[in-house]
Design a protein around this motif. Structure first.
Motif, PDB file in Angstrom:
ATOM      1  N   VAL A   6      79.633  35.201  64.522  1.00  0.00           N
ATOM      2  CA  VAL A   6      79.408  35.420  66.046  1.00  0.00           C
ATOM      3  C   VAL A   6      80.060  34.049  66.589  1.00  0.00           C
ATOM      4  N   PRO A   7      79.277  32.859  66.522  1.00  0.00           N
ATOM      5  CA  PRO A   7      79.911  31.448  67.090  1.00  0.00           C
ATOM      6  C   PRO A   7      81.305  31.178  66.722  1.00  0.00           C
ATOM      7  N   ARG A   8      81.312  31.478  65.625  1.00  0.00           N
ATOM      8  CA  ARG A   8      82.747  31.190  64.755  1.00  0.00           C
ATOM      9  C   ARG A   8      83.671  31.901  65.430  1.00  0.00           C
ATOM     10  N   GLN A   9      83.770  33.145  66.156  1.00  0.00           N
ATOM     11  CA  GLN A   9      84.593  33.988  66.635  1.00  0.00           C
ATOM     12  C   GLN A   9      85.253  33.354  67.849  1.00  0.00           C
ATOM     13  N   ALA A  10      84.314  32.590  68.489  1.00  0.00           N
ATOM     14  CA  ALA A  10      84.606  32.016  69.784  1.00  0.00           C
ATOM     15  C   ALA A  10      85.247  30.742  69.578  1.00  0.00           C
ATOM     16  N   LYS A  11      85.193  30.097  68.654  1.00  0.00           N
ATOM     17  CA  LYS A  11      85.982  28.995  68.215  1.00  0.00           C
ATOM     18  C   LYS A  11      87.488  29.190  68.002  1.00  0.00           C
ATOM     19  N   GLN A  12      87.793  30.377  67.650  1.00  0.00           N
ATOM     20  CA  GLN A  12      89.340  30.981  67.227  1.00  0.00           C
ATOM     21  C   GLN A  12      90.057  31.244  68.372  1.00  0.00           C
ATOM     22  N   PRO A  13      91.331  30.991  68.394  1.00  0.00           N
ATOM     23  CA  PRO A  13      91.979  31.188  69.617  1.00  0.00           C
ATOM     24  C   PRO A  13      92.449  32.711  69.329  1.00  0.00           C
ATOM     25  N   VAL A  14      92.424  33.615  70.488  1.00  0.00           N
ATOM     26  CA  VAL A  14      92.916  34.834  70.248  1.00  0.00           C
ATOM     27  C   VAL A  14      94.410  34.798  70.149  1.00  0.00           C
ATOM     28  N   SER A  15      95.048  33.998  70.638  1.00  0.00           N
ATOM     29  CA  SER A  15      96.506  33.719  70.304  1.00  0.00           C
ATOM     30  C   SER A  15      96.774  32.270  70.246  1.00  0.00           C
ATOM     31  N   GLY A  16      96.728  31.427  69.089  1.00  0.00           N
ATOM     32  CA  GLY A  16      97.224  30.015  69.028  1.00  0.00           C
ATOM     33  C   GLY A  16      98.401  29.574  69.660  1.00  0.00           C
ATOM     34  N   LEU A  17      99.420  30.588  69.856  1.00  0.00           N
ATOM     35  CA  LEU A  17     100.707  30.161  70.649  1.00  0.00           C
ATOM     36  C   LEU A  17     100.430  30.033  71.891  1.00  0.00           C
ATOM     37  N   LEU A  18      99.587  31.201  72.535  1.00  0.00           N
ATOM     38  CA  LEU A  18      99.528  31.204  73.852  1.00  0.00           C
ATOM     39  C   LEU A  18      98.235  30.320  74.471  1.00  0.00           C
ATOM     40  N   ALA A  19      97.274  30.288  73.578  1.00  0.00           N
ATOM     41  CA  ALA A  19      96.231  29.468  74.095  1.00  0.00           C
ATOM     42  C   ALA A  19      95.908  28.047  73.383  1.00  0.00           C
ATOM     43  N   GLY A  20      96.513  27.830  72.602  1.00  0.00           N
ATOM     44  CA  GLY A  20      96.686  26.622  71.657  1.00  0.00           C
ATOM     45  C   GLY A  20      95.892  26.744  70.266  1.00  0.00           C
ATOM     46  N   PRO A  21      96.420  26.245  69.313  1.00  0.00           N
ATOM     47  CA  PRO A  21      95.745  26.192  67.958  1.00  0.00           C
ATOM     48  C   PRO A  21      94.354  26.074  67.781  1.00  0.00           C
ATOM     49  N   TYR A  22      93.812  26.319  66.827  1.00  0.00           N
ATOM     50  CA  TYR A  22      92.241  26.043  66.604  1.00  0.00           C
ATOM     51  C   TYR A  22      92.352  24.467  66.583  1.00  0.00           C
ATOM     52  N   GLY A  23      91.099  23.995  67.259  1.00  0.00           N
ATOM     53  CA  GLY A  23      90.811  22.860  67.414  1.00  0.00           C
ATOM     54  C   GLY A  23      91.655  21.910  68.698  1.00  0.00           C
ATOM     55  N   HIS A  24      92.731  22.623  69.260  1.00  0.00           N
ATOM     56  CA  HIS A  24      93.484  22.042  70.081  1.00  0.00           C
ATOM     57  C   HIS A  24      93.865  23.051  71.286  1.00  0.00           C
ATOM     58  N   PRO A  25      92.790  23.541  72.190  1.00  0.00           N
ATOM     59  CA  PRO A  25      93.066  24.351  73.149  1.00  0.00           C
ATOM     60  C   PRO A  25      93.848  23.953  74.097  1.00  0.00           C
ATOM     61  N   PHE A  26      94.553  24.801  74.853  1.00  0.00           N
ATOM     62  CA  PHE A  26      95.494  24.491  76.011  1.00  0.00           C
ATOM     63  C   PHE A  26      94.643  24.397  77.257  1.00  0.00           C
ATOM     64  N   HIS A  27      93.657  25.021  77.425  1.00  0.00           N
ATOM     65  CA  HIS A  27      92.944  25.212  78.698  1.00  0.00           C
ATOM     66  C   HIS A  27      92.188  23.781  79.233  1.00  0.00           C
ATOM     67  N   PRO A  28      91.655  23.002  78.490  1.00  0.00           N
ATOM     68  CA  PRO A  28      90.961  21.889  79.014  1.00  0.00           C
ATOM     69  C   PRO A  28      92.270  20.690  79.561  1.00  0.00           C
ATOM     70  N   ILE A  29      93.355  20.923  78.907  1.00  0.00           N
ATOM     71  CA  ILE A  29      94.530  19.746  79.450  1.00  0.00           C
ATOM     72  C   ILE A  29      95.012  20.407  80.695  1.00  0.00           C
ATOM     73  N   LEU A  30      95.332  21.780  80.773  1.00  0.00           N
ATOM     74  CA  LEU A  30      95.791  22.560  82.013  1.00  0.00           C
ATOM     75  C   LEU A  30      95.061  22.360  83.237  1.00  0.00           C
ATOM     76  N   VAL A  31      93.626  22.152  83.220  1.00  0.00           N
ATOM     77  CA  VAL A  31      92.762  22.175  84.279  1.00  0.00           C
ATOM     78  C   VAL A  31      92.750  20.601  84.754  1.00  0.00           C
ATOM     79  N   THR A  32      93.266  19.656  84.174  1.00  0.00           N
ATOM     80  CA  THR A  32      93.377  18.514  84.906  1.00  0.00           C
ATOM     81  C   THR A  32      94.342  18.397  86.033  1.00  0.00           C
ATOM     82  N   VAL A  33      95.169  19.437  85.889  1.00  0.00           N
ATOM     83  CA  VAL A  33      96.436  19.373  87.004  1.00  0.00           C
ATOM     84  C   VAL A  33      95.786  19.771  88.320  1.00  0.00           C
ATOM     85  N   PRO A  34      95.114  21.167  88.471  1.00  0.00           N
ATOM     86  CA  PRO A  34      94.485  21.423  89.834  1.00  0.00           C
ATOM     87  C   PRO A  34      93.165  20.284  89.904  1.00  0.00           C
TER      88      PRO A  34
END
Length: 181
Positions: A6-34
């Protein structure tokens, strides 16, 4: 008892291409802009209350708000994908939904603030109105609360964070010639 997958599921991206690959999510870097844009807009708002010709600061603040709204929409898209990875009916999912709801409310408040500022123009000798300044300050405080929840998702619940076995690679001693032992 929580099943290990169950916790492992939340660590994996739904789409590595869109959300960032495993261990490198895009969300944290994008939030720096706003975050950066909205913090700077509040600094401009406050500064517009103390300078002789505040119009340029009021105008700049409005555009920083617009940049923040656009950045927040981009961050929300990948953040939404990360939310899909969290199993429903869990404290992590509930925290993720609250995080998302706060961020959407903050983004809507800043979009309304931008529209409000556009309707009044930017007289050279007038700073940002106190109502607009208050809306920005309250919105930024709500963003801080949402950021706390985002930190809880990542650092407490491990959402989109690599598993400890993967993290351990960074703590192995480096042997001769730079090889890991």
């Amino acid at each position: 008892m929580v099943v290990n997958s169950v916790p492992r599921q939340a660590k994996q991206p739904v789409s590595g291409l869109l959300a960032g690959p495993y261990g490198h999510p895009f969300h944290p870097i994008l939030v720096t802009v706003p975050i950066g844009a909205w913090v700077c807009s509040l600094v401009f708002d406050i500064a517009s209350q103390v300078v002789h010709r505040p119009g340029f600061l009021a105008h700049g603040s409005a555009w920083l708000i617009a940049i923040g709204v656009l950045g927040a929409l981009a961050a929300a898209c990948v953040g939404f994908l990360d939310l899909f990875a969290i199993p429903t009916g869990t404290p992590a999912f509930r925290t993720g939904v609250l995080h998302m709801a706060l961020n959407l409310a903050v983004t809507a408040a800043y979009a309304a603030d931008f529209a409000w500022r556009q309707s009044g123009g930017y007289p050279e000798r007038e700073g940002v109105g106190y109502g607009q300044l208050a809306l920005s300050a309250v919105s930024l405080a709500a963003l801080g609360l949402s950021g706390y929840l985002g930190g809880k998702l990542a650092y407490r619940y491990g959402v989109r964070v690599a598993e400890e076995s993967v993290q351990a690679e960074g703590y192995r001693p480096i042997g001769p010639a730079g090889r890991t032992s």
